[in-house]
Design an enzyme around this catalytic site. Structure first.
Site, PDB file in Angstrom:
ATOM      1  N   LYS A 131      -6.898   7.180  -4.443  1.00 35.31           N
ATOM      2  CA  LYS A 131      -5.524   6.895  -4.846  1.00 35.31           C
ATOM      3  C   LYS A 131      -5.237   5.427  -4.617  1.00 35.31           C
ATOM      4  CE  LYS A 131      -3.337   5.759  -1.725  1.00 35.31           C
ATOM      5  NZ  LYS A 131      -3.462   4.594  -0.770  1.00 35.31           N
ATOM      6  N   TYR A 215       2.148   8.830  -1.947  1.00 33.79           N
ATOM      7  CA  TYR A 215       2.318   9.913  -0.964  1.00 33.79           C
ATOM      8  C   TYR A 215       3.731  10.488  -1.012  1.00 33.79           C
ATOM      9  CZ  TYR A 215      -2.145   8.677   1.124  1.00 33.79           C
ATOM     10  OH  TYR A 215      -3.476   8.439   1.320  1.00 33.79           O
TER      11      TYR A 215
HETATM   12  P1  NAD Z   1     -10.812  -2.533   1.480  1.00 32.40           P
HETATM   13  O1  NAD Z   1     -10.230  -3.836   1.054  1.00 32.40           O
HETATM   14  O2  NAD Z   1     -11.057  -2.332   2.925  1.00 32.40           O
HETATM   15  O3  NAD Z   1     -12.175  -2.284   0.717  1.00 32.40           O
HETATM   16  C1  NAD Z   1     -12.320  -2.578  -0.651  1.00 32.40           C
HETATM   17  C2  NAD Z   1     -13.789  -2.688  -0.993  1.00 32.40           C
HETATM   18  O4  NAD Z   1     -13.888  -3.132  -2.347  1.00 32.40           O
HETATM   19  C3  NAD Z   1     -14.528  -3.714  -0.138  1.00 32.40           C
HETATM   20  O5  NAD Z   1     -15.788  -3.213   0.203  1.00 32.40           O
HETATM   21  C4  NAD Z   1     -14.680  -4.918  -1.067  1.00 32.40           C
HETATM   22  O6  NAD Z   1     -15.828  -5.687  -0.784  1.00 32.40           O
HETATM   23  C5  NAD Z   1     -14.832  -4.219  -2.412  1.00 32.40           C
HETATM   24  N1  NAD Z   1     -14.508  -5.102  -3.519  1.00 32.40           N
HETATM   25  C6  NAD Z   1     -15.306  -5.281  -4.596  1.00 32.40           C
HETATM   26  N2  NAD Z   1     -14.770  -6.168  -5.426  1.00 32.40           N
HETATM   27  C7  NAD Z   1     -13.602  -6.585  -4.873  1.00 32.40           C
HETATM   28  C8  NAD Z   1     -12.608  -7.511  -5.256  1.00 32.40           C
HETATM   29  N3  NAD Z   1     -12.694  -8.191  -6.406  1.00 32.40           N
HETATM   30  N4  NAD Z   1     -11.563  -7.683  -4.433  1.00 32.40           N
HETATM   31  C9  NAD Z   1     -11.441  -6.997  -3.295  1.00 32.40           C
HETATM   32  N5  NAD Z   1     -12.371  -6.080  -2.866  1.00 32.40           N
HETATM   33  C10 NAD Z   1     -13.443  -5.894  -3.651  1.00 32.40           C
HETATM   34  O7  NAD Z   1      -9.850  -1.416   0.871  1.00 32.40           O
HETATM   35  P2  NAD Z   1      -9.707   0.102   1.339  1.00 32.40           P
HETATM   36  O8  NAD Z   1      -8.597   0.206   2.305  1.00 32.40           O
HETATM   37  O9  NAD Z   1     -11.038   0.649   1.713  1.00 32.40           O
HETATM   38  O10 NAD Z   1      -9.184   0.771  -0.020  1.00 32.40           O
HETATM   39  C11 NAD Z   1     -10.055   1.099  -1.080  1.00 32.40           C
HETATM   40  C12 NAD Z   1      -9.430   2.253  -1.884  1.00 32.40           C
HETATM   41  O11 NAD Z   1      -9.280   3.367  -1.014  1.00 32.40           O
HETATM   42  C13 NAD Z   1      -8.043   1.956  -2.447  1.00 32.40           C
HETATM   43  O12 NAD Z   1      -7.866   2.633  -3.652  1.00 32.40           O
HETATM   44  C14 NAD Z   1      -7.126   2.534  -1.382  1.00 32.40           C
HETATM   45  O13 NAD Z   1      -5.840   2.879  -1.840  1.00 32.40           O
HETATM   46  C15 NAD Z   1      -7.912   3.755  -0.992  1.00 32.40           C
HETATM   47  N6  NAD Z   1      -7.582   4.259   0.350  1.00 32.40           N
HETATM   48  C16 NAD Z   1      -7.240   5.553   0.473  1.00 32.40           C
HETATM   49  C17 NAD Z   1      -6.889   6.067   1.681  1.00 32.40           C
HETATM   50  C18 NAD Z   1      -6.526   7.518   1.806  1.00 32.40           C
HETATM   51  O14 NAD Z   1      -6.025   7.909   2.851  1.00 32.40           O
HETATM   52  N7  NAD Z   1      -6.793   8.330   0.793  1.00 32.40           N
HETATM   53  C19 NAD Z   1      -6.874   5.245   2.819  1.00 32.40           C
HETATM   54  C20 NAD Z   1      -7.242   3.912   2.664  1.00 32.40           C
HETATM   55  C21 NAD Z   1      -7.589   3.417   1.427  1.00 32.40           C
END
Ligand code: NAD
Length: 363
Positions: A131, A215
């Site tokens: 999401k 959410y």
């Molecule tokens: P994050 O920034 O920690 O990780 C993002 C990942 O994408 C990194 O590994 C990064 O290197 C990679 N990436 C590749 N190309 C990129 C670019 N151009 N710019 C930025 N990052 C790039 O983010 P996250 O918190 O892990 O979130 C990732 C996804 O997971 C999102 O859709 C977020 O909403 C979702 N998420 C969901 C929940 C949940 O409870 N369901 C919780 C946290 C995050």
């Protein structure tokens, strides 16, 4: 698992499960467990999804897709992932030739979801996507179409729909225990002190309405069991140097449902809040916390208490086990792509309503 799914279908809580018949999935030779490849090894993959995959029965961590060679090395060692199952963003499409990978789980910033979901579907893999599903309804529809065309399933990572406290409160409401639903209030927010993360970049799918906002929309939609027909919204920021040009720090929206029920939802990157409060003709239901990784606690009229404890990251494991079971046994998904699209459609309407100051119709 099967019990949870049957419960959701019987209660009609998950509109998507009712509105969409199961896909006829082109099956590979039957497997006991599905191999999952994670795309994007950031916070959520590292801290929640990979550990959760160590707890699942129906799937396992089989591969990774990352742009960072040092992460590839660390992960391969930690999770015993063979080199042939490690991809980068350039050679990702070669995953089509890898029978170890059944499912690609896209855990990238939202602006990248559409591209990687479509590439995964074209590679013949089932797809799970985090999401918010994407940035626009059109992108969501493109992703749904690509998966349908390739006869692959598409699930959205709506972890709450798979957890027992959420399932119990929804059943309680659907069983009419507090009568007709009149008003829902739902809040989800936390203090995000980052300034340059993708969550603070509009073009990457940042903004709180996309991130935490889905959410509270889920809270309103699942509590009423209806889709809103119109929305009004307001946005404000306490950090205008970060949250500008349409990027929202705090959004409040009011939703009108066909039955006359109303919802007031609030979401913020500057306020810690996490609750769902439902008022019906005959009583109330309250969940607090509501959208956490565990610890959901509820109370309702008649002395009802809701509390099914479990450890983190069991919730994510339940989600992936449900989704793998649906694929392996050709059952409807609990949260298919259409469910993600419904929320993004409302998110877009909320941004339009906040900008115009007018009510926006959704019919
Ligand atoms: P994050 O920034 O920690 O990780 C993002 C990942 O994408 C990194 O590994 C990064 O290197 C990679 N990436 C590749 N190309 C990129 C670019 N151009 N710019 C930025 N990052 C790039 O983010 P996250 O918190 O892990 O979130 C990732 C996804 O997971 C999102 O859709 C977020 O909403 C979702 N998420 C969901 C929940 C949940 O409870 N369901 C919780 C946290 C995050």
């Amino acid at each position: 698992m099967a019990t949870r799914r049957i419960f959701l279908q019987q209660t009609g809580l998950i509109a998507s499960s009712l509105a969409f018949s199961p896909l006829t999935i082109a099956q590979s030779p039957k497997k006991d467990r599905l191999g999952v490849a994670l795309v994007g090894l950031g916070y959520y993959s590292t801290d929640l999804i990979a550990p959760a995959l160590q707890l699942t029965k129906n799937c396992y961590l089989a591969g990774i897709v990352t742009g960072t060679p040092s992460k590839a090395e660390t992960w391969a060692k930690k999770y015993n992932i063979p080199e042939k199952n490690v991809y980068n963003y350039q050679n990702f499409d070669k995953i089509a030739d890898n029978p170890d990978i059944d499912v690609v789980y896209v855990i990238l910033p939202p602006s990248m979801h559409r591209e990687y979901v479509i590439r995964a579907a074209k590679a013949g893999k089932h797809v799970w996507v985090e999401k918010p599903m994407a940035m626009t309804e059109k992108e969501c529809q493109d992703m749904i179409n690509a998966c349908k065309q390739n006869k692959r399933s598409l699930a959205v990572g709506y972890r709450l729909q798979h957890e027992p406290n959420t399932q119990e409160y929804i059943k309680f409401l659907r069983d009419g225990k507090i009568g007709k639903i009149k008003m829902v209030s739902c809040s989800a927010g936390y203090n995000d002190n980052r300034t340059t993360h993708w969550k603070q970049k509009k073009e990457m799918g940042g903004g709180v309405m996309y991130d935490m906002g889905v959410y509270v929309l889920q809270g309103a939609r699942l509590a009423t069991g209806e889709e809103p027909i119109s929305v009004t919204a307001q946005q404000y920021t306490t950090r205008p140097e970060i949250y500008k040009n349409g990027l929202d720090e705090t959004t409040m929206a009011q939703l009108v449902f066909p039955s006359g029920a109303r919802a007031a939802v609030q979401t913020s990157f500057g306020i810690n809040m996490n609750f769902l409060h439902v008022t019906g003709e005959k009583g109330f239901l309250k969940m607090e916390p509501y959208s956490a990784y565990n610890g959901q606690t509820g109370e309702a009229s008649g002395g009802v208490k809701i509390k099914h404890p479990y450890d983190v990251p069991r919730q994510q494991a339940m989600q992936m086990d449900d989704d793998a079971d649906a694929i392996m046994n050709n059952k409807p998904l609990i949260a298919p792509g259409e469910e993600g699209l419904r929320d993004i459609r409302i998110v877009e309407a909320i941004y339009r309503a906040a900008k115009s100051g007018q009510s926006v119709k959704l019919t």
